[in-house]
Design an enzyme around this catalytic site. Structure first.
Site, PDB file in Angstrom:
ATOM      1  N   GLY A 133      -0.294   3.663   3.372  1.00  0.00           N
ATOM      2  CA  GLY A 133       0.468   2.427   3.272  1.00  0.00           C
ATOM      3  C   GLY A 133      -0.238   1.347   2.490  1.00  0.00           C
ATOM      4  O   GLY A 133       0.179   0.185   2.539  1.00  0.00           O
ATOM      5  N   ASP A 134      -1.309   1.719   1.758  1.00  0.00           N
ATOM      6  CA  ASP A 134      -2.072   0.719   1.010  1.00  0.00           C
ATOM      7  C   ASP A 134      -2.308   1.159  -0.434  1.00  0.00           C
ATOM      8  O   ASP A 134      -3.331   0.851  -1.025  1.00  0.00           O
ATOM      9  CB  ASP A 134      -3.412   0.449   1.707  1.00  0.00           C
ATOM     10  CG  ASP A 134      -4.051  -0.860   1.256  1.00  0.00           C
ATOM     11  OD1 ASP A 134      -3.313  -1.834   1.025  1.00  0.00           O
ATOM     12  OD2 ASP A 134      -5.293  -0.899   1.107  1.00  0.00           O
ATOM     13  N   PHE A 135      -1.353   1.894  -1.004  1.00  0.00           N
ATOM     14  CA  PHE A 135      -1.454   2.357  -2.384  1.00  0.00           C
ATOM     15  C   PHE A 135      -0.928   1.253  -3.299  1.00  0.00           C
ATOM     16  O   PHE A 135       0.229   1.233  -3.681  1.00  0.00           O
ATOM     17  CB  PHE A 135      -0.662   3.659  -2.549  1.00  0.00           C
ATOM     18  CG  PHE A 135      -0.830   4.315  -3.893  1.00  0.00           C
ATOM     19  CD1 PHE A 135      -2.083   4.685  -4.357  1.00  0.00           C
ATOM     20  CD2 PHE A 135       0.276   4.574  -4.691  1.00  0.00           C
ATOM     21  CE1 PHE A 135      -2.236   5.294  -5.596  1.00  0.00           C
ATOM     22  CE2 PHE A 135       0.139   5.187  -5.923  1.00  0.00           C
ATOM     23  CZ  PHE A 135      -1.124   5.548  -6.383  1.00  0.00           C
TER      24      PHE A 135
END
Length: 320
Positions: free
Chosen positions: A200-202
């Site tokens: 969820g942090d791309f």
């Protein structure tokens, strides 16, 4: 654990090797010689002490990084012209080196271009993540820009690495490759993979464009791939999929992203639906291998279970 800390192949366990926890061929390939011992000659605490005074030190979020090179068969931290990047485990995110290495191996299994990487131990036994640099040929540094730079965004501290969409990022990549869609298609595949494994942090700094001499610009290998879901990250993805937070009818109906959403992203980005469907089929066909690798990974039992549960939940987005 008998799985190699570089290839992590559960079907090729480490037996009768020179170094505990590594295949001889993996050590020779990754470090350039079997004479290089895959052990750091300092503790994790000494790493941080050394890093504070090193101009080669950088911090991305909470994770420290330091350059490493092979000198006379030993792994030595260095300020300049490093061959590898070393990242220890931040206290805020337990097992992050193991998590990142595993996730990078899954990306490799799916046929994606990834940076060569492995797990290594400090002299006190703590794990660190080590990745081989891909932005140098001999002593020449190859120019590269992350998507924040390519899109003219202000510095990362402003939060601008999240203030766009994957659709706009794909358009930027298309411009860089002269209006083509080969690299754009690769980018969409990466987004699909990151969604599947719970990253969820791309964000914009996690993708870069390489500008090699006498070659067209292209995406760098994947260099940051982590399952953030196991740390309680509830976000599907770091950026909105489509421009201006638009959603498809399928998303509105299901409440999660599915193949239809990525096909729509492809359509808007000039990538045929058949190409996106091919990416989905690759993820589905590789899924049993994903499960096998996670099951026999170096993650502890609770983290393994969270990772597996997430995979089983997300694969339904592509399995149709």
């Amino acid at each position: 654990m008998n799985t190699c800390r570089i290839c992590l192949d559960p079907n090729n366990l480490v037996m009768n090797s020179k170094f505990d926890g590594y295949h001889d061929k993996c050590v020779a390939s990754f470090f350039g010689s079997l004479k290089t011992e895959p052990v750091l000659d300092l503790t994790e605490a000494q790493f941080y002490h050394k890093a504070r005074s090193s101009k080669g030190m950088s911090i991305s979020g909470v994770q420290a990084k330091l350059g490493v090179s092979v000198i006379d068969g030993r792994l030595v931290t260095c300020d300049e012209k490093s061959e590898y990047i070393l990242k220890p485990c931040p206290k805020e995110f337990p097992e992050l080196p193991v998590n990142e290495h595993l996730t990078m191996r899954l990306a490799k299994l799916a046929g994606q271009d990834v940076a060569d990487c492995g797990l290594i131990k400090f002299s006190d036994g703590e794990y660190a993540y080590i990745v081989k640099r891909f932005d140098r040929i001999d002593d020449e540094k190859i120019h590269q820009e992350d998507l924040m730079q390519a899109m003219g965004k202000p510095n990362a501290e402003s939060g601008s690495k999240y203030e766009t969409s994957y659709e706009e990022a794909a358009a930027c990549i298309s411009v860089a490759e002269g209006g083509g869609t080969v690299e754009v298609s690769k980018f969409i595949f990466r987004i699909m993979f990151m969604y599947l494994i719970g990253n969820g942090d791309f964000h914009l700094k996690n993708t870069s464009i390489l500008y090699p001499s006498n070659e067209p610009p292209k995406l760098t290998p994947i260099y940051d791939a982590v399952n953030t879901d196991i740390y309680g990250d509830s976000e599907f993805m770091a950026l909105s999929l489509l421009y201006d937070d638009e959603t498809t009818e399928e998303f509105d109906k299901l409440g999660f992203y599915s193949l239809a959403d990525f096909i729509e992203l492809g359509r808007r980005s000039g990538v045929p639906s058949k190409a996106v469907e091919k990416h989905a089929k690759k993820l589905v066909s590789t899924f049993p291998k994903f499960i096998e690798y996670v099951t026999l990974s170096y993650l502890d039992g609770d983290s393994r279970e969270k990772y597996l549960n997430l995979l089983f939940d997300r694969i339904r987005a592509f399995d149709r």
